[in-house]
Design an enzyme around this catalytic site. Structure first.
Site, PDB file in Angstrom:
ATOM      1  N   CYS A  73       3.657 -36.303  -3.299  1.00  0.00           N
ATOM      2  CA  CYS A  73       2.821 -37.150  -2.441  1.00  0.00           C
ATOM      3  C   CYS A  73       1.408 -36.574  -2.396  1.00  0.00           C
ATOM      4  O   CYS A  73       1.208 -35.457  -1.910  1.00  0.00           O
ATOM      5  CB  CYS A  73       3.432 -37.220  -1.049  1.00  0.00           C
ATOM      6  N   CYS A 197      -2.090 -44.593  -0.938  1.00  0.00           N
ATOM      7  CA  CYS A 197      -1.170 -43.721  -1.668  1.00  0.00           C
ATOM      8  C   CYS A 197      -2.000 -42.831  -2.602  1.00  0.00           C
ATOM      9  O   CYS A 197      -2.682 -43.340  -3.502  1.00  0.00           O
ATOM     10  CB  CYS A 197      -0.188 -44.582  -2.462  1.00  0.00           C
TER      11      CYS A 197
HETATM   12  N1  LIG Z   1       6.579 -42.964  -2.453  1.00  0.00           N
HETATM   13  C1  LIG Z   1       6.253 -42.087  -3.524  1.00  0.00           C
HETATM   14  C2  LIG Z   1       5.886 -40.703  -3.083  1.00  0.00           C
HETATM   15  C3  LIG Z   1       4.802 -40.666  -2.058  1.00  0.00           C
HETATM   16  C4  LIG Z   1       3.420 -41.057  -2.590  1.00  0.00           C
HETATM   17  C5  LIG Z   1       2.376 -40.800  -1.561  1.00  0.00           C
HETATM   18  N2  LIG Z   1       2.284 -41.621  -0.452  1.00  0.00           N
HETATM   19  C6  LIG Z   1       1.045 -40.356  -2.119  1.00  0.00           C
HETATM   20  O1  LIG Z   1       0.084 -40.284  -1.340  1.00  0.00           O
HETATM   21  O2  LIG Z   1       0.971 -39.981  -3.277  1.00  0.00           O
HETATM   22  C7  LIG Z   1       7.416 -41.983  -4.505  1.00  0.00           C
HETATM   23  O3  LIG Z   1       8.584 -41.890  -4.087  1.00  0.00           O
HETATM   24  O4  LIG Z   1       7.162 -41.958  -5.714  1.00  0.00           O
END
Ligand SMILES: N[C@@H](CCC[C@H](N)C(=O)O)C(=O)O
Length: 258
Positions: A73, A197
């Site tokens: 993340c 994200c």
């Molecule tokens: N949901 C993603 C991991 C988390 C990503 C995140 N919010 C970021 O900021 O990079 C996954 O399971 O691939």
């Protein structure tokens, strides 16, 4: 059991943090992780992050999506740096471990965190989209009318329809000018749109450069939760020295009982 928790947000991607250096958290209890992240029956967050000791680097960031699945993340990593600084574990520069390996990072006096991401050597280019891994898997697709786009519906369709059991995060993009893009992301593991994200906007910046939508190696990304910047070097189609830069904030602290 009672423990302190802290809530952080990085461009609206929000996380529960627990100082787990004494190994107090029952991390195999996936129901507890999901309950803590539940916005009605728990604290509410996109994910939970345990900050832990590491024998080689300053700390270990153990990240869980709100459904208790794990991946890298980017925004969580930025907030973890701010939390480690708050706990007095690090000065302005740090090196830490995440699920995808070691990261360098820095934090300034305004809590803006610069997080170095891993090199990207492969971008799968298709006529309608790109796919790449920036610590987590990302589908990047240009759309028109992003503001009104149904990210949850279209994101879920692609996440489950195209990427099988393990799935992918799905990013929808609209270009604003040469070096600036609007992005909305459907996140696997949250199974909904999040406000931002970090690994997603990193993937978008690289994909947009790779397919020739921009020549710039510093890209500004506008998300629903705020603005992020991504800088990188490129040589022979590979991307290195990738930095994800943006604000972090501790929004409150409290006590969890379970
Ligand atoms: N949901 C993603 C991991 C988390 C990503 C995140 N919010 C970021 O900021 O990079 C996954 O399971 O691939």
């Amino acid at each position: 059991m009672q423990v302190d928790f802290y809530k952080y947000q990085g461009t609206g991607n929000d996380f529960i943090f627990i100082d787990n250096r004494q190994d107090i958290f029952p991390k195999n209890d996936t129901k507890l992780i999901s309950k803590l992240c539940d916005r009605r029956f728990g604290i509410g967050a996109d994910g939970l992050i345990l900050l832990e000791n590491d024998s080689e680097v300053d700390f270990h960031m153990d990240y869980y999506n709100s459904d208790a699945s794990q991946s890298m993340c980017g925004n969580g990593g930025r907030c973890a740096v701010a939390f480690a600084k708050y706990l007095g574990m690090i000065p302005e520069k740090t090196t830490f471990r995440a699920i995808d390996g070691i990261h360098d990072a820095g934090i300034d006096s305004e809590n803006v965190v610069t997080l170095q991401m891993h090199d990207v050597t492969e971008v799968r280019e298709k006529p309608a989209y790109s796919f790449l891994n920036t610590g987590s898997p990302h589908h990047v697709q240009i759309v028109e009318g992003l503001e009104k786009f149904d990210v949850k519906k279209e994101g879920a369709k692609l996440r489950y329809g195209m990427y099988g059991e393990s799935g992918s995060n799905i990013n929808f993009v609209e270009q604003q000018n040469e070096d600036s893009f609007d992005v909305r992301t459907y996140e696997r593991g949250v199974e909904n749109e999040t406000l931002s994200c970090g690994t997603g906007v990193t993937a978008v910046a690289i994909a947009m450069h790779k397919i020739g939508k921009t020549q710039s190696n510093k890209i500004n990304i506008n998300t629903k939760g705020g603005d992020l910047a991504i800088s990188f070097e490129t040589s022979n189609g590979a991307y290195s020295d990738i930095n994800l830069i943006g604000p972090t904030q501790q929004v409150f602290k409290g006590e969890i009982t379970w």
